[in-house]
Motif scaffolding. Sequence first.
Motif, short mmCIF file in Angstrom:
data_model
loop_
_atom_site.label_atom_id
_atom_site.label_comp_id
_atom_site.label_asym_id
_atom_site.label_seq_id
_atom_site.Cartn_x
_atom_site.Cartn_y
_atom_site.Cartn_z
N UNK A 178 0.72 -1.35 -0.04
CA UNK A 178 -0.10 0.33 0.02
C UNK A 178 1.00 1.37 0.19
N UNK A 179 1.70 1.10 0.72
CA UNK A 179 2.63 2.34 0.80
C UNK A 179 3.47 2.53 -0.46
N UNK A 180 3.93 1.57 -1.21
CA UNK A 180 4.64 1.80 -2.53
C UNK A 180 3.61 2.17 -3.48
N UNK A 181 2.36 1.41 -3.56
CA UNK A 181 1.33 2.11 -4.48
C UNK A 181 0.91 3.45 -4.14
N UNK A 182 0.92 3.90 -2.90
CA UNK A 182 0.45 5.36 -2.60
C UNK A 182 1.65 6.33 -3.26
N UNK A 183 2.98 5.71 -3.18
CA UNK A 183 4.21 6.60 -3.44
C UNK A 183 3.83 6.73 -5.17
N UNK A 184 3.90 5.45 -5.82
CA UNK A 184 3.74 5.65 -7.35
C UNK A 184 2.28 6.40 -7.97
N UNK A 185 1.18 6.42 -7.08
CA UNK A 185 0.17 7.09 -7.57
C UNK A 185 0.48 8.76 -7.21
N UNK A 186 1.22 9.08 -6.34
CA UNK A 186 1.57 10.50 -5.95
C UNK A 186 2.45 11.02 -7.26
N UNK A 187 2.98 10.04 -7.87
CA UNK A 187 3.98 10.40 -9.15
C UNK A 187 3.25 10.27 -10.30
N UNK A 188 1.96 10.19 -10.27
CA UNK A 188 1.26 10.02 -11.36
C UNK A 188 0.83 8.65 -12.20
N UNK A 189 1.38 7.53 -11.58
CA UNK A 189 1.22 6.33 -12.16
C UNK A 189 -0.26 5.88 -11.88
N UNK A 190 -0.83 5.09 -12.75
CA UNK A 190 -2.02 4.55 -12.70
C UNK A 190 -1.94 3.48 -11.86
N UNK A 191 -2.82 2.97 -10.75
CA UNK A 191 -2.89 1.82 -9.91
C UNK A 191 -4.15 0.92 -10.27
N UNK A 192 -4.13 -0.28 -10.52
CA UNK A 192 -5.13 -1.29 -10.75
C UNK A 192 -4.82 -2.18 -9.58
N UNK A 193 -5.90 -2.42 -8.84
CA UNK A 193 -5.98 -3.46 -7.60
C UNK A 193 -6.47 -4.51 -7.84
N UNK A 194 -6.03 -5.86 -7.67
CA UNK A 194 -6.76 -6.85 -7.78
C UNK A 194 -6.80 -7.67 -6.26
N UNK A 195 -8.03 -7.51 -5.64
CA UNK A 195 -8.19 -8.06 -4.58
C UNK A 195 -9.24 -8.78 -4.32
N UNK A 196 -9.41 -9.28 -3.05
CA UNK A 196 -10.56 -9.85 -2.53
C UNK A 196 -11.77 -9.10 -2.43
N UNK A 197 -13.05 -9.36 -2.83
CA UNK A 197 -14.32 -8.67 -2.58
C UNK A 197 -14.45 -8.03 -1.26
N UNK A 198 -14.82 -6.79 -1.25
CA UNK A 198 -15.08 -6.10 -0.09
C UNK A 198 -14.25 -4.74 0.34
#
Length: 252
Positions: free
Chosen positions: A180-200
């Motif tokens: 989550x920390x890494x994804x947040x950092x990448x998003x702050x730099x403009x990257x698009x984030x796709x999550x693949x998780x369990x429902x909920x």
Amino acid sequence: MDFYKRIAENAHLLNKGDNEILSYCVRNNQRISEMKVQDVAEELYTSPASMIRFCKKLGFSGFSEFKAALKLELFQAHDSGGKENRSVDFLKDVQKTLQLVQEETIDRVLGLIHTSSRVEVYAIGSSRMVAAELVKRLQIIGIAAFCYDDSSLMNISARQATGDVLIIAISASGETSLMIAAANTAKSRGATIVSVTNLGSNTLSEMADVNIYANSTHFVKSGIMIYSRVQLLMVCEYIFFRYLESYGNQGE
């Protein structure tokens, strides 16, 4: 309409509070099917009106219809001669995952894969196998795809991310703090984030730009939550083969 299919078709309408209600209802499905709307609202520290708005967002007329659909889902899931076993649950969860796949969402992810300069897949623990397999397949057809299963490497990747980079974060629980920390950092730099998780409701899906859900079989052993990764693998395999259908083999 099937309960999980209806959820999948309307999940994009849910806000953070709605996702918390959905997560609670999925985890406590047997109890919910016998509870009144006031009781559920009280347990979730919300109001009956909020519960009813949540149900209507999913396409139900109100809590009564939502509860009836959930009860029917439970009846169908356990209609196996009175037997309850994990192998049956596993197969049911595979079917539910197929129902949760939304073609519009998949098409959006395919477009992102096709137009991004790099596809970087984050995964930790047992989800590494899923990420590695997806990356290997994308590399075979000439896509610049890379797998990061180490927190230090994820952070380096995230700090170097740009607006034309796609991050696919795979986590059954959606609560892996390092990812989550890494994804947040990448998003702050403009990257698009796709999550693949369990429902909920989960932290990773709430911060991602695009959400893909699975319904993973899980159980607790010695205080540890253990999830099946087959459903996540199935979703990633579907993404790959749909990409081939839509864009052809980029290596040829």
